[in-house]
Design a protein around this motif. Structure first.
Motif, PDB file in Angstrom:
ATOM      1  N   TYR A  48     -28.447 -25.079  -7.234  1.00  0.00           N
ATOM      2  CA  TYR A  48     -28.440 -23.716  -7.760  1.00  0.00           C
ATOM      3  C   TYR A  48     -29.717 -23.548  -8.574  1.00  0.00           C
ATOM      4  O   TYR A  48     -30.068 -24.425  -9.366  1.00  0.00           O
ATOM      5  N   TYR A  50     -31.365 -21.088 -11.528  1.00  0.00           N
ATOM      6  CA  TYR A  50     -30.878 -20.189 -12.574  1.00  0.00           C
ATOM      7  C   TYR A  50     -32.001 -19.317 -13.120  1.00  0.00           C
ATOM      8  O   TYR A  50     -33.165 -19.734 -13.148  1.00  0.00           O
ATOM      9  N   ASP A  52     -31.967 -16.721 -16.664  1.00  0.00           N
ATOM     10  CA  ASP A  52     -31.125 -16.229 -17.764  1.00  0.00           C
ATOM     11  C   ASP A  52     -29.723 -16.842 -17.714  1.00  0.00           C
ATOM     12  O   ASP A  52     -28.719 -16.160 -17.924  1.00  0.00           O
ATOM     13  N   ASN A  53     -29.657 -18.139 -17.382  1.00  0.00           N
ATOM     14  CA  ASN A  53     -28.408 -18.908 -17.309  1.00  0.00           C
ATOM     15  C   ASN A  53     -27.437 -18.398 -16.252  1.00  0.00           C
ATOM     16  O   ASN A  53     -26.251 -18.715 -16.288  1.00  0.00           O
ATOM     17  N   LYS A  54     -27.918 -17.635 -15.297  1.00  0.00           N
ATOM     18  CA  LYS A  54     -27.090 -17.143 -14.195  1.00  0.00           C
ATOM     19  C   LYS A  54     -27.660 -17.654 -12.885  1.00  0.00           C
ATOM     20  O   LYS A  54     -28.885 -17.708 -12.701  1.00  0.00           O
ATOM     21  N   ILE A  55     -26.780 -18.013 -11.955  1.00  0.00           N
ATOM     22  CA  ILE A  55     -27.223 -18.483 -10.646  1.00  0.00           C
ATOM     23  C   ILE A  55     -27.883 -17.316  -9.917  1.00  0.00           C
ATOM     24  O   ILE A  55     -27.289 -16.252  -9.756  1.00  0.00           O
ATOM     25  N   VAL A  56     -29.139 -17.535  -9.499  1.00  0.00           N
ATOM     26  CA  VAL A  56     -29.870 -16.485  -8.781  1.00  0.00           C
ATOM     27  C   VAL A  56     -30.166 -16.872  -7.343  1.00  0.00           C
ATOM     28  O   VAL A  56     -30.511 -16.013  -6.529  1.00  0.00           O
ATOM     29  N   ASP A 144     -31.815 -23.457 -21.904  1.00  0.00           N
ATOM     30  CA  ASP A 144     -31.366 -22.576 -20.823  1.00  0.00           C
ATOM     31  C   ASP A 144     -31.345 -23.340 -19.502  1.00  0.00           C
ATOM     32  O   ASP A 144     -32.208 -24.188 -19.245  1.00  0.00           O
TER      33      ASP A 144
END
Length: 155
Positions: A48, A50, A52-56, A144
């Motif tokens: 994965y 990331y 901003d700490n979100k999976i992109v 992060d």
């Protein structure tokens, strides 16, 4: 492609939810506190990325790109196969787990990996550990998330 990824993602989560009742395997998969253990053999199923700490973004492993990690109670060894690259990749060393952190201290590796080890032999990851899956997540200097290697237990 989206259907393929969704199917693999669902399969990954189903495997991670699997509850193995076999007592022989339970001894290997759990430590004395009945918590999951890294001891065993693991195959990377994907990455994965990331932001901003979100999976992109995510990438799944394939027959041309594989990585296996083997953990004993104190040692780690990993090897990577990339049929599109002639560079050898493997490493060996010690590891420890504290709370949700995995620290690997590599002693030696392939010629390519030894160049990295000479500069820094300690690798710290956020650890998300379940009975049959785990994620080692690389963090930046601010804490992060950057990249996650995702594994399933194969033994």
């Amino acid at each position: 492609m989206k259907f393929y990824f969704t199917t693999l993602l669902v399969a990954f989560f189903l495997i991670s939810c699997k509850n193995d009742k076999m007592s022989d395997n339970k001894t290997v998969m759990e430590n004395n506190d009945n918590q999951p253990s890294l001891v065993g053999v693991w195959q990377m199923v994907g990455y994965y990325n990331y932001n901003d700490n979100k999976i992109v973004d995510s990438f799944m492993s394939s027959e041309t790109y594989k990585q296996i990690k083997i953990y004993t109670p104190t040692k780690v060894m990993w090897s990577r196969l990339n049929k599109q690259d002639s560079t050898d990749w493997f490493g060996f060393g010690n590891y420890k787990i504290t709370d949700n952190t995995l620290t690997e201290n590599l002693v030696y590796g392939s010629n390519t990996m030894n160049k990295t080890i000479e500069k820094n032999n300690e690798f710290n990851f956020e650890l998300v550990l379940n009975e049959d899956t785990y994620n080692q997540i690389e963090l930046d200097e601010n804490g992060d998330r950057i990249l996650s290697e995702n594994y399933i237990r194969i033994e």
